[in-house]
Enzyme design. Structure first.
Site, PDB file in Angstrom:
ATOM      1  N   TYR A 139     118.535  26.033  43.406  1.00 23.26           N
ATOM      2  CA  TYR A 139     118.816  27.066  44.392  1.00 23.26           C
ATOM      3  C   TYR A 139     117.769  27.123  45.501  1.00 23.26           C
ATOM      4  CZ  TYR A 139     122.526  28.645  41.333  1.00 23.26           C
ATOM      5  OH  TYR A 139     123.647  28.712  40.567  1.00 23.26           O
ATOM      6  N   LYS A 186     118.213  22.778  29.290  1.00 19.05           N
ATOM      7  CA  LYS A 186     118.856  21.465  29.132  1.00 19.05           C
ATOM      8  C   LYS A 186     117.744  20.414  29.007  1.00 19.05           C
ATOM      9  CE  LYS A 186     122.753  19.273  28.905  1.00 19.05           C
ATOM     10  NZ  LYS A 186     123.653  19.490  27.768  1.00 19.05           N
TER      11      LYS A 186
END
Ligand code: NAP
Length: 490
Positions: A139, A186
């Site tokens: 982002y 992740k």
């Protein structure tokens, strides 16, 4: 850390708060929150300011007036209605602009089963908080077309940014008497970025021995959140994972109309509902103000107004539990308007829900993070990745690169396509045709550091074969590789 007190607040213990009514249903839900806070005698002096559609239409590309920025800078706290992201006019999202201007790095999204709101999960006792890092990760919005056919986005995760949000998650657990903090990443695939977040989590957890710290792979976390959401207390995540899973979490307790949020930062904190401007129901007295009123409750706790926060929250919960006057998104045809629902909450001030476990909230401390964290001791450049725009088959390009770079202190180790080694091809890989390849060069002498001059000479030679579009040094920090291997790389 306490929010800023303004000059006048010192004298009167009144808090100045910037109020942004916003777009669509924003002014209606913001007015509802203001009315309830006024009835609860919350000592707040509002500074009403503009951001969003109206500002974009004035030609301000950020969607935020300079006076609004100045007000938030002065008050340090804002309650904000949803802001429309313009389609066809204006520029970037005004929400993202505010987040970036004030570095509101900590997005808190409480997810708690509400009395009287029936969902498939009712009775399971869902009560957790998603803590989402709010400024880093993908982002940061740093994207490039590497070549006409291949786009790239940079996923930036810093040690400092990770430490701030992870400490905030543990501080939140302490302030709310929670027992467990999960970190969902992740890290199994993204070993350096998500892996850094996981490592910082494990470091920071040592400072909070009374809180159980658990790591979970984020896809499993999504599954667990649907299967057994009641197991969670606090979940901390990087920006994109947190964005996706916090919306999923809102759905477990009744949806967007009920989801509050806080955006916390060292300079300022902004409180807002998760939902958008819902233009279809704007101006019709149909919006559910629960999420915005709950966001105002978070704001009151941030300001240290614990008793008033409890009073407003209890009146809201009692109103939902009674079910006598609910908005149409909950009650359908039997529902009432935003204003009538708000009046019912005001009538219920002083009451508490009959069956709802009380939480003893303490004021949340924003953590201080040491500037020096993450610094490596020894840094050595051992090679370079050169990304080239090239549609030639790797089997043909490889020998040409080897010939053109012969005699340099760097030699071609491999060529890869989208993270998979395609030259030399020991296993018979047929790469998809494309226009972007990565050439990995390593130092000829394993013990020697690669100089900038050697990389510049390498680029000159490569440029004779194919245009290079990007170069990345391959480093070792404290003797450990600071880059990942490609699939198929030894
Ligand atoms: P949205 O405004 O959240 O609305 C989606 C639907 O959710 C609405 O049509 C409405 O459903 C329902 N809804 C949302 N809030 C509600 C409330 N308080 N009471 C009752 N129903 C509610 O999402 P969107 O349509 O995707 O976005 C609209 C605009 O808002 C866009 O410009 C977007 O960029 C912006 N946005 C801003 C923020 C923010 O400022 N933080 C966040 C998200 C989106 P029904 O139509 O079924 O009644």
């Amino acid at each position: 850390m306490s929010p800023k007190k303004t000059k006048s607040s010192k004298k009167t213990s009144e808090h100045r708060v910037t109020l942004i009514p916003g777009d669509g249903i924003g002014p209606e839900v913001v007015a509802a929150a203001q009315a309830v806070l006024a009835a609860a005698e919350a000592p707040i002096r509002w500074q009403t300011c503009l951001a969003g559609a109206e500002v974009f239409k004035k030609g301000v590309a950020s969607g935020v007036l300079p006076e609004t920025v100045a007000s938030i800078r002065e008050t340090g706290v804002a309650l904000k209605g949803p802001l429309e992201t313009p389609v066809g006019y204006g520029g970037k999202s005004a929400n993202v602009t505010l987040r970036k201007y004030f570095e509101t790095y900590g997005n808190l999204r409480p997810v708690r089963e509400l009395p009287g709101i029936r969902t498939p999960y009712s009775g399971r006792g869902i009560d957790f908080v998603v803590v989402r890092e709010n400024v880093e990760d993908l982002y940061a919005g740093i994207e490039h077309m590497q070549t006409p056919g291949t786009a790239q986005a940079l996923k930036l995760i810093s040690h400092r940014g990770s430490e701030k949000i992870i400490r905030l998650a543990f501080e939140l657990a302490r302030a709310e008497g929670r027992k467990t903090v999960h970190c969902a990443t992740k890290a199994n695939i993204l070993k350096l970025t998500e892996g850094l977040f996981k490592r910082v989590f494990e470091e920071v957890a040592q400072d909070y021995p009374e809180i159980r710290a658990e790591h979970m792979i984020v896809d499993n976390c999504a599954h667990q959140m649907v299967m057994r959401p009641e197991q969670f207390d606090v979940i901390v995540m990087t920006n994109m994972n947190g964005d996706i899973l916090s919306d999923l979490a809102s759905a477990l307790i009744g949806g967007l109309g009920f989801a509050p949020s806080a955006n916390l930062g060292d300079q300022a904190s902004i409180f807002e509902a998760v939902h958008g401007s819902a233009p279809q129901i704007a101006g019709k007295d149909m919006a559910n103000p629960t999420a915005l009123i709950s966001s105002a409750v978070l704001m009151l706790r941030h300001l240290g107004e614990m008793a008033r926060a409890d009073a407003v929250e209890n009146a809201l919960l009692a109103t939902l539990e009674d079910g006598k006057a609910l908005t149409t998104d909950i009650a359908g045809h039997a529902g009432v308007g935003t204003k009538a629902f708000t009046q019912e909450i005001i009538k219920n001030l002083g009451r508490a829900p009959k069956s709802y476990p009380r939480r003893d909230y303490k004021r949340l401390r924003l953590p201080r993070v040491d500037d020096a964290t993450g610094a490596a001791v020894a840094h050595r450049v051992v090679g370079a990745d050169v990304i080239v725009e090239c549609a030639e088959a790797p089997a043909a390009l490889g020998p040409r690169v080897e010939a053109a770079t012969a005699g340099l202190s760097l030699k071609l180790a491999q060529i890869s396509s989208r993270g998979a080694k395609v030259y030399p091809d020991e296993v018979g890989v047929t790469p998809e045709p494309g226009d972007c390849l990565r050439l990995r060069f390593k130092s000829v002498r394993a013990d020697a550091a690669v100089s900038d001059a050697a990389i510049l000479e390498l680029l000159t030679r490569v440029a004779g074969l194919a245009p290079w579009v990007h170069v990345e040094k391959l480093s070792e920090f404290d003797g450990k590789p600071a880059f990942t291997k490609d699939s198929g790389e030894d």
